[in-house]
Design a protein around this motif. Structure first.
Motif, PDB file in Angstrom:
ATOM      1  N   GLN A 136     -22.471  54.125   9.691  1.00 46.44           N
ATOM      2  CA  GLN A 136     -21.796  54.902   8.649  1.00 46.44           C
ATOM      3  C   GLN A 136     -22.577  54.833   7.343  1.00 46.44           C
ATOM      4  O   GLN A 136     -22.945  53.747   6.876  1.00 46.44           O
ATOM      5  CB  GLN A 136     -20.381  54.371   8.429  1.00 46.44           C
ATOM      6  CG  GLN A 136     -19.621  55.053   7.309  1.00 46.44           C
ATOM      7  CD  GLN A 136     -19.220  56.470   7.645  1.00 46.44           C
ATOM      8  OE1 GLN A 136     -18.700  56.735   8.722  1.00 46.44           O
ATOM      9  NE2 GLN A 136     -19.458  57.397   6.726  1.00 46.44           N
ATOM     10  N   VAL A 137     -22.772  55.991   6.745  1.00 46.21           N
ATOM     11  CA  VAL A 137     -23.349  56.096   5.406  1.00 46.21           C
ATOM     12  C   VAL A 137     -22.326  56.797   4.520  1.00 46.21           C
ATOM     13  O   VAL A 137     -21.884  57.902   4.843  1.00 46.21           O
ATOM     14  CB  VAL A 137     -24.672  56.882   5.409  1.00 46.21           C
ATOM     15  CG1 VAL A 137     -25.130  57.163   3.983  1.00 46.21           C
ATOM     16  CG2 VAL A 137     -25.737  56.115   6.182  1.00 46.21           C
ATOM     17  N   THR A 138     -21.950  56.146   3.445  1.00 49.86           N
ATOM     18  CA  THR A 138     -20.990  56.720   2.512  1.00 49.86           C
ATOM     19  C   THR A 138     -21.606  56.747   1.122  1.00 49.86           C
ATOM     20  O   THR A 138     -22.055  55.714   0.616  1.00 49.86           O
ATOM     21  CB  THR A 138     -19.694  55.902   2.478  1.00 49.86           C
ATOM     22  OG1 THR A 138     -19.141  55.838   3.800  1.00 49.86           O
ATOM     23  CG2 THR A 138     -18.680  56.544   1.543  1.00 49.86           C
ATOM     24  N   VAL A 139     -21.648  57.940   0.529  1.00 51.36           N
ATOM     25  CA  VAL A 139     -22.229  58.111  -0.794  1.00 51.36           C
ATOM     26  C   VAL A 139     -21.111  58.472  -1.768  1.00 51.36           C
ATOM     27  O   VAL A 139     -20.453  59.505  -1.597  1.00 51.36           O
ATOM     28  CB  VAL A 139     -23.316  59.196  -0.790  1.00 51.36           C
ATOM     29  CG1 VAL A 139     -23.971  59.282  -2.167  1.00 51.36           C
ATOM     30  CG2 VAL A 139     -24.354  58.917   0.290  1.00 51.36           C
ATOM     31  N   SER A 140     -20.913  57.630  -2.744  1.00 52.77           N
ATOM     32  CA  SER A 140     -19.833  57.854  -3.706  1.00 52.77           C
ATOM     33  C   SER A 140     -20.361  58.567  -4.950  1.00 52.77           C
ATOM     34  O   SER A 140     -21.541  58.490  -5.286  1.00 52.77           O
ATOM     35  CB  SER A 140     -19.218  56.514  -4.112  1.00 52.77           C
ATOM     36  OG  SER A 140     -20.174  55.715  -4.784  1.00 52.77           O
TER      37      SER A 140
ATOM     38  N   THR B 297     -22.786  61.915   3.158  1.00 54.45           N
ATOM     39  CA  THR B 297     -21.845  61.012   3.813  1.00 54.45           C
ATOM     40  C   THR B 297     -21.594  61.459   5.253  1.00 54.45           C
ATOM     41  O   THR B 297     -21.224  62.611   5.499  1.00 54.45           O
ATOM     42  CB  THR B 297     -20.517  60.972   3.038  1.00 54.45           C
ATOM     43  OG1 THR B 297     -20.755  60.392   1.757  1.00 54.45           O
ATOM     44  CG2 THR B 297     -19.481  60.156   3.782  1.00 54.45           C
TER      45      THR B 297
ATOM     46  N   GLY C 265     -24.194  51.936   4.951  1.00 52.62           N
ATOM     47  CA  GLY C 265     -23.366  51.266   3.969  1.00 52.62           C
ATOM     48  C   GLY C 265     -22.868  52.221   2.913  1.00 52.62           C
ATOM     49  O   GLY C 265     -22.945  53.442   3.066  1.00 52.62           O
ATOM     50  N   LEU C 266     -22.351  51.641   1.841  1.00 54.58           N
ATOM     51  CA  LEU C 266     -21.816  52.399   0.713  1.00 54.58           C
ATOM     52  C   LEU C 266     -22.826  52.361  -0.422  1.00 54.58           C
ATOM     53  O   LEU C 266     -23.303  51.286  -0.798  1.00 54.58           O
ATOM     54  CB  LEU C 266     -20.494  51.795   0.261  1.00 54.58           C
ATOM     55  CG  LEU C 266     -19.864  52.374  -1.007  1.00 54.58           C
ATOM     56  CD1 LEU C 266     -19.491  53.831  -0.791  1.00 54.58           C
ATOM     57  CD2 LEU C 266     -18.642  51.547  -1.393  1.00 54.58           C
TER      58      LEU C 266
ATOM     59  N   GLN D 279     -24.039  54.520  -4.279  1.00 57.27           N
ATOM     60  CA  GLN D 279     -23.704  55.528  -5.272  1.00 57.27           C
ATOM     61  C   GLN D 279     -24.660  56.709  -5.179  1.00 57.27           C
ATOM     62  O   GLN D 279     -25.811  56.570  -4.718  1.00 57.27           O
ATOM     63  CB  GLN D 279     -23.774  54.926  -6.671  1.00 57.27           C
ATOM     64  CG  GLN D 279     -22.637  53.988  -6.997  1.00 57.27           C
ATOM     65  CD  GLN D 279     -22.621  53.581  -8.464  1.00 57.27           C
ATOM     66  OE1 GLN D 279     -23.660  53.503  -9.106  1.00 57.27           O
ATOM     67  NE2 GLN D 279     -21.441  53.317  -8.981  1.00 57.27           N
TER      68      GLN D 279
ATOM     69  N   PRO E 233     -23.287  62.904  -2.291  1.00 62.33           N
ATOM     70  CA  PRO E 233     -22.021  62.720  -1.562  1.00 62.33           C
ATOM     71  C   PRO E 233     -21.984  63.504  -0.257  1.00 62.33           C
ATOM     72  O   PRO E 233     -21.374  63.046   0.715  1.00 62.33           O
ATOM     73  CB  PRO E 233     -20.988  63.241  -2.567  1.00 62.33           C
ATOM     74  CG  PRO E 233     -21.589  62.970  -3.895  1.00 62.33           C
ATOM     75  CD  PRO E 233     -23.061  63.225  -3.714  1.00 62.33           C
TER      76      PRO E 233
END
Length: 120
Positions: free
Chosen positions: A115-119, A91, A10-11, A13, A88
């Motif tokens: 999916q791994v998304t790091v903002s 990701t 997931g998304l 921070q 980040p």
């Protein structure tokens, strides 16, 4: 044959945490090593962490050492990747893989990835 399904991506921070799960079906995985790998856009797939059949031996990429923890539950036919202090640069699409030896690879079966998304 082993079928692997990843979940938990997931998304998040930067600084946050995620726990990835991998569920196996088909042939048993209780007597083989398992691993997590990842592939970022434009890059080759890379090793993240591996765990031997018993769970007593683990290995980590230098980039995740101290932040990620791999574990397994052979009774449930599952493998996990606890990811803390995410950055980040973590990701990527994360893949679960099953080996055909008890303590190491080669890793021959692969899941579809999560999916791994790091903002920032």
């Amino acid at each position: 044959q082993v079928q692997l399904v990843e979940s938990g991506g997931g998304l998040v921070q930067a600084g946050g945490s995620l726990r990835l799960s991998c569920t196996a079906s088909g042939r048993t995985i209780s007597n083989v090593a398992m691993g997590w790998f990842r592939q970022a856009p434009g890059k080759e797939r890379e090793f993240v962490a591996t765990i031997n059949w018993s769970g007593l031996s683990t290995n980590y990429a230098d980039s995740v050492k101290g932040r990620f923890t791999i574990s397994r539950d052979n009774a449930k036919r599952m493998v996990f990747l606890q990811m803390n202090s995410l950055k980040p640069e973590d990701t990527a699409v994360y893949y679960c893989s099953s080996g055909n030896q008890p303590n190491a690879g080669p890793y021959v079966y692969w899941g579809q990835g999560t999916q791994v998304t790091v903002s920032t």
